[in-house]
Design an enzyme around this catalytic site. Structure first.
Site, PDB file in Angstrom:
ATOM      1  N   HIS A  68      -4.966  -0.855  11.325  1.00 33.88           N
ATOM      2  CA  HIS A  68      -5.154  -1.171   9.900  1.00 33.88           C
ATOM      3  C   HIS A  68      -4.848  -2.636   9.621  1.00 33.88           C
ATOM      4  O   HIS A  68      -4.076  -2.964   8.706  1.00 33.88           O
ATOM      5  CB  HIS A  68      -4.276  -0.259   9.032  1.00 33.88           C
ATOM      6  CG  HIS A  68      -4.783  -0.118   7.617  1.00 33.88           C
ATOM      7  ND1 HIS A  68      -4.599   1.012   6.862  1.00 33.88           N
ATOM      8  CD2 HIS A  68      -5.471  -0.979   6.822  1.00 33.88           C
ATOM      9  CE1 HIS A  68      -5.136   0.848   5.669  1.00 33.88           C
ATOM     10  NE2 HIS A  68      -5.682  -0.357   5.619  1.00 33.88           N
ATOM     11  N   ARG A 112     -10.878   3.052   4.131  1.00 33.41           N
ATOM     12  CA  ARG A 112      -9.748   3.953   3.962  1.00 33.41           C
ATOM     13  C   ARG A 112      -9.962   5.135   4.901  1.00 33.41           C
ATOM     14  O   ARG A 112     -11.073   5.674   5.004  1.00 33.41           O
ATOM     15  CB  ARG A 112      -9.635   4.440   2.513  1.00 33.41           C
ATOM     16  CG  ARG A 112      -9.089   3.389   1.547  1.00 33.41           C
ATOM     17  CD  ARG A 112      -7.618   3.113   1.806  1.00 33.41           C
ATOM     18  NE  ARG A 112      -7.054   2.124   0.903  1.00 33.41           N
ATOM     19  CZ  ARG A 112      -6.959   0.835   1.173  1.00 33.41           C
ATOM     20  NH1 ARG A 112      -7.453   0.355   2.317  1.00 33.41           N
ATOM     21  NH2 ARG A 112      -6.386   0.008   0.318  1.00 33.41           N
ATOM     22  N   THR A 129      -2.723  -5.878  -2.774  1.00 34.19           N
ATOM     23  CA  THR A 129      -3.700  -5.202  -1.927  1.00 34.19           C
ATOM     24  C   THR A 129      -4.959  -4.948  -2.738  1.00 34.19           C
ATOM     25  O   THR A 129      -4.939  -4.962  -3.973  1.00 34.19           O
ATOM     26  CB  THR A 129      -3.175  -3.841  -1.407  1.00 34.19           C
ATOM     27  OG1 THR A 129      -2.964  -2.960  -2.528  1.00 34.19           O
ATOM     28  CG2 THR A 129      -1.863  -4.015  -0.646  1.00 34.19           C
ATOM     29  N   THR A 158       0.786  -1.242   0.000  1.00 43.31           N
ATOM     30  CA  THR A 158       0.000   0.000   0.000  1.00 43.31           C
ATOM     31  C   THR A 158       0.811   1.282   0.000  1.00 43.31           C
ATOM     32  O   THR A 158       0.321   2.305  -0.451  1.00 43.31           O
ATOM     33  CB  THR A 158      -0.925   0.040   1.234  1.00 43.31           C
ATOM     34  OG1 THR A 158      -0.150  -0.171   2.411  1.00 43.31           O
ATOM     35  CG2 THR A 158      -1.997  -1.023   1.138  1.00 43.31           C
ATOM     36  N   GLY A 170      -8.052  -6.504   7.362  1.00 42.38           N
ATOM     37  CA  GLY A 170      -7.933  -7.480   6.292  1.00 42.38           C
ATOM     38  C   GLY A 170      -6.776  -8.443   6.446  1.00 42.38           C
ATOM     39  O   GLY A 170      -6.486  -9.205   5.520  1.00 42.38           O
ATOM     40  N   TYR A 171      -6.118  -8.444   7.601  1.00 43.47           N
ATOM     41  CA  TYR A 171      -4.906  -9.235   7.771  1.00 43.47           C
ATOM     42  C   TYR A 171      -5.209 -10.664   8.206  1.00 43.47           C
ATOM     43  O   TYR A 171      -4.969 -11.062   9.344  1.00 43.47           O
ATOM     44  CB  TYR A 171      -3.985  -8.563   8.790  1.00 43.47           C
ATOM     45  CG  TYR A 171      -3.046  -7.527   8.196  1.00 43.47           C
ATOM     46  CD1 TYR A 171      -3.438  -6.774   7.101  1.00 43.47           C
ATOM     47  CD2 TYR A 171      -1.791  -7.308   8.723  1.00 43.47           C
ATOM     48  CE1 TYR A 171      -2.599  -5.824   6.558  1.00 43.47           C
ATOM     49  CE2 TYR A 171      -0.940  -6.358   8.193  1.00 43.47           C
ATOM     50  CZ  TYR A 171      -1.344  -5.613   7.103  1.00 43.47           C
ATOM     51  OH  TYR A 171      -0.509  -4.672   6.563  1.00 43.47           O
ATOM     52  N   ASP A 217     -24.972   3.130  -2.114  1.00 40.75           N
ATOM     53  CA  ASP A 217     -23.969   2.866  -3.142  1.00 40.75           C
ATOM     54  C   ASP A 217     -24.506   3.411  -4.460  1.00 40.75           C
ATOM     55  O   ASP A 217     -25.083   2.682  -5.267  1.00 40.75           O
ATOM     56  CB  ASP A 217     -23.692   1.360  -3.250  1.00 40.75           C
ATOM     57  CG  ASP A 217     -22.490   1.043  -4.118  1.00 40.75           C
ATOM     58  OD1 ASP A 217     -22.291   1.743  -5.134  1.00 40.75           O
ATOM     59  OD2 ASP A 217     -21.740   0.092  -3.787  1.00 40.75           O
ATOM     60  N   GLU A 252      -2.813   8.199   8.809  1.00 41.65           N
ATOM     61  CA  GLU A 252      -1.987   7.147   9.405  1.00 41.65           C
ATOM     62  C   GLU A 252      -0.630   7.062   8.683  1.00 41.65           C
ATOM     63  O   GLU A 252      -0.542   7.346   7.498  1.00 41.65           O
ATOM     64  CB  GLU A 252      -2.709   5.799   9.350  1.00 41.65           C
ATOM     65  CG  GLU A 252      -2.938   5.231   7.967  1.00 41.65           C
ATOM     66  CD  GLU A 252      -3.656   3.889   7.982  1.00 41.65           C
ATOM     67  OE1 GLU A 252      -3.094   2.944   7.394  1.00 41.65           O
ATOM     68  OE2 GLU A 252      -4.759   3.776   8.563  1.00 41.65           O
TER      69      GLU A 252
END
Length: 337
Positions: free
Chosen positions: A255, A210, A70, A49, A258-259, A146, A238
């Site tokens: 952050h 984000r 990513t 990223t 998603g890890y 959306d 960040e």
């Protein structure tokens, strides 16, 4: 190409295991080592990223392909790359199940009960659609904001609402959009003061998308008043995060939504496939996670057992200046399977 292509690879991309070496010359670099000098003679990059792919880095290089392991592409100057014939590829949806696990782990550990809950999903793409699916399976109602998806007409089954109306109608507001500043539907500071002011007292705002999608300055008054709660994984500015937002958030993490082990494997697989397609080779993908399959027997108890944000929250609060180090040292968790 008679000579093997030279690919500069972020050394922190996991699960590569020598998969490129039979087909390419590989130069491993730390994120801070992606300099104009280091990439000048490279044919391709495999990044994450924080490697900014634009003229300052690439202007004097022969790079013609960049794959990021990513989902996001904030780090690309896409018009500049396109104008110079540089192919760019990301890994869409790679960690979507892990982010859904994070979102629902936060909701449940903060004491919200799914039955009768109304969840507002802002952005119903790869991540948002899984968050919404889990919500329905757990007994919650889902509302969606959306505009591009609504205009496309491909998901008439969704209950669409304008964003402020959505905020006023839900118990949880969770954002899952990319960060964009241009186009018909820019998302920079999309969640701003009018949205926070519309939220119900006691409702929860989650940002695992984000950081700049939410406006810190507008979030703070809502948190100071105690009217809403927040679970923040992605931060504006960040790794230099706002200490007051940190203090007032109910959950604060570095952050890592998603890890997951499976998500990282999918990202590596997709980046390898993109590189291989560009150069005409087929890297070994054995042992890498395939596409997402919805978990069987989904329940609040199972999600809570699989992911508890409390220890991660405690680590960040005890040392907010170590944001990047904590993120780099985070042990990849397993998704809810």
């Amino acid at each position: 190409m008679s000579e093997k292509p030279l690919i500069c690879v972020d050394a922190d991309i996991p699960f590569l295991d020598g998969r490129l070496e039979p087909f390419a010359r590989v130069r491993l670099l730390g994120q801070e080592e992606f300099t104009p000098e280091a990439v000048r003679d490279a044919d391709a990059l495999m990044i994450r990223t924080r490697t900014r792919c634009a003229e300052p880095l690439l202007g004097g290089s022969r790079v013609r392909m960049i794959a990021t392991a990513t989902i996001g592409m904030d780090q690309f100057d896409l018009p500049w790359c396109a104008a110079r014939g540089i192919e760019t590829r990301n890994a869409p949806g790679c960690n979507a199940p892990a982010v859904a696990q994070y979102v629902w782990g936060c909701i449940l550990h903060l004491g919200y009960k799914p039955e009768g809950l109304t969840v507002g999903v802002v952005g119903c793409g790869h991540v948002g659609s899984i968050v919404a699916d889990w919500a329905r399976r757990l007994g919650a109602r889902v509302l969606v904001s959306d505009p591009p998806l609504q205009a496309a007409g491909t998901r008439p089954d969704l209950e669409y609402r304008p964003l402020r109306e959505l905020a006023a109608s839900c118990d949880v507001l969770t954002v899952h959009t990319p960060h964009t500043s241009t186009g018909d539907h820019p998302t920079h500071h999309l969640v701003d003061a009018p949205v926070f002011e519309a939220m119900r007292p006691g409702s929860l705002f989650i940002n695992a998308a984000r950081g700049p999608v939410s406006d810190n300055a507008d979030l703070l008054p809502a948190l100071r008043s105690g009217r809403i709660r927040a679970a923040i994984d992605c931060w504006e500015g960040e790794p230099d995060i706002d200490p007051e937002v940190l203090r007032l958030s109910s959950i604060a993490t570095f952050h890592i939504a998603g890890y997951s082990r499976q998500g990282k494997q999918r990202a590596t697989r997709m980046a390898l496939q993109a590189i291989g397609r560009h150069f005409g080779f087929s890297p070994d993908l054995s042992g890498l996670e395939g596409d997402y399959q919805p978990p069987t027997g989904l329940s609040p108890e199972r999600i809570m057992a699989d992911f508890d944000p409390s220890p991660i929250d405690a680590l960040l609060r005890s040392n907010p200046g170590a944001f990047d180090r904590l993120r780099a040292e985070y042990t990849l968790r397993n998704e809810t399977l």
